[in-house]
Design an enzyme around this catalytic site. Structure first.
Site, mmCIF file in Angstrom:
data_model
loop_
_atom_site.group_PDB
_atom_site.id
_atom_site.type_symbol
_atom_site.label_atom_id
_atom_site.label_comp_id
_atom_site.label_asym_id
_atom_site.label_seq_id
_atom_site.Cartn_x
_atom_site.Cartn_y
_atom_site.Cartn_z
ATOM 1 N N ASP A 127 175.857 64.489 28.249
ATOM 2 C CA ASP A 127 175.522 64.517 29.674
ATOM 3 C C ASP A 127 175.634 63.108 30.224
ATOM 4 O O ASP A 127 175.390 62.130 29.508
ATOM 5 C CB ASP A 127 174.102 65.048 29.879
ATOM 6 C CG ASP A 127 174.005 66.561 29.697
ATOM 7 O OD1 ASP A 127 175.025 67.247 29.852
ATOM 8 O OD2 ASP A 127 172.894 67.047 29.419
ATOM 9 N N ASP B 26 178.388 71.650 33.221
ATOM 10 C CA ASP B 26 177.204 72.241 33.838
ATOM 11 C C ASP B 26 177.492 72.632 35.287
ATOM 12 O O ASP B 26 177.070 73.696 35.756
ATOM 13 C CB ASP B 26 176.028 71.266 33.801
ATOM 14 C CG ASP B 26 175.591 70.910 32.391
ATOM 15 O OD1 ASP B 26 175.840 71.704 31.456
ATOM 16 O OD2 ASP B 26 174.998 69.825 32.223
#
Length: 147
Positions: free
Chosen positions: A110, A127
């Site tokens: 991330d 995401d």
């Protein structure tokens, strides 16, 4: 059905490749500090907001099993597939890219950290593609003339 599957594969490969390329840049050291958001590196061991991180390595196998199960269930829903194959390509590719990260890096890579007005979780391109895909499915359901 063949044409829809081909387009699904194109979308799948495109989004998977874009996501993995961005993650490669992040892993190679790309960072940026901005006023609204920053580019940082975080390895998420859980799912959204690090939930289920207590499952450890078992999480990646659970997710893999769920993706395979959902895939087989969708293949039995021909009409749903034909109406949504491009959206499903987005969702599946993004999910598989994040699962790939778990197997290769031990956690999901991330990197987008939103911090304007409030601190938000760190997330990635995959995401966003999952969120957009699920949102598109929900919107299509509400806007559909056949119920």
């Amino acid at each position: 059905m063949k044409k829809s599957f081909l387009f699904f594969l194109i979308v799948f490969i495109l989004i998977f490749s874009i996501d993995q390329y961005i993650k490669h840049l992040i892993l190679e050291g790309l960072r940026w500090e901005g006023n609204f958001f920053s580019i940082i590196l975080v390895f998420n061991k859980g799912v959204a907001f690090s939930m289920l991180s207590f499952l450890g390595d078992g999480l990646k196998y659970l997710q893999l099993i769920l993706v395979i199960l959902v895939w087989f269930l969708l293949m039995r829903q021909r009409d749903f597939w034909l109406r949504n194959y491009y959206i499903l390509g987005m969702i599946f590719s993004a999910g598989c890219s994040n699962i790939f990260d778990r197997f290769v890096y031990g956690g999901v890579v991330d990197y987008i950290y939103w911090h304007y007005g409030f601190d938000f979780a760190v997330f990635n391109f995959a995401d966003m593609m999952i969120d957009i895909g699920v949102g598109a499915l929900i919107l299509k359901t509400f806007l559909s003339k056949t119920k």
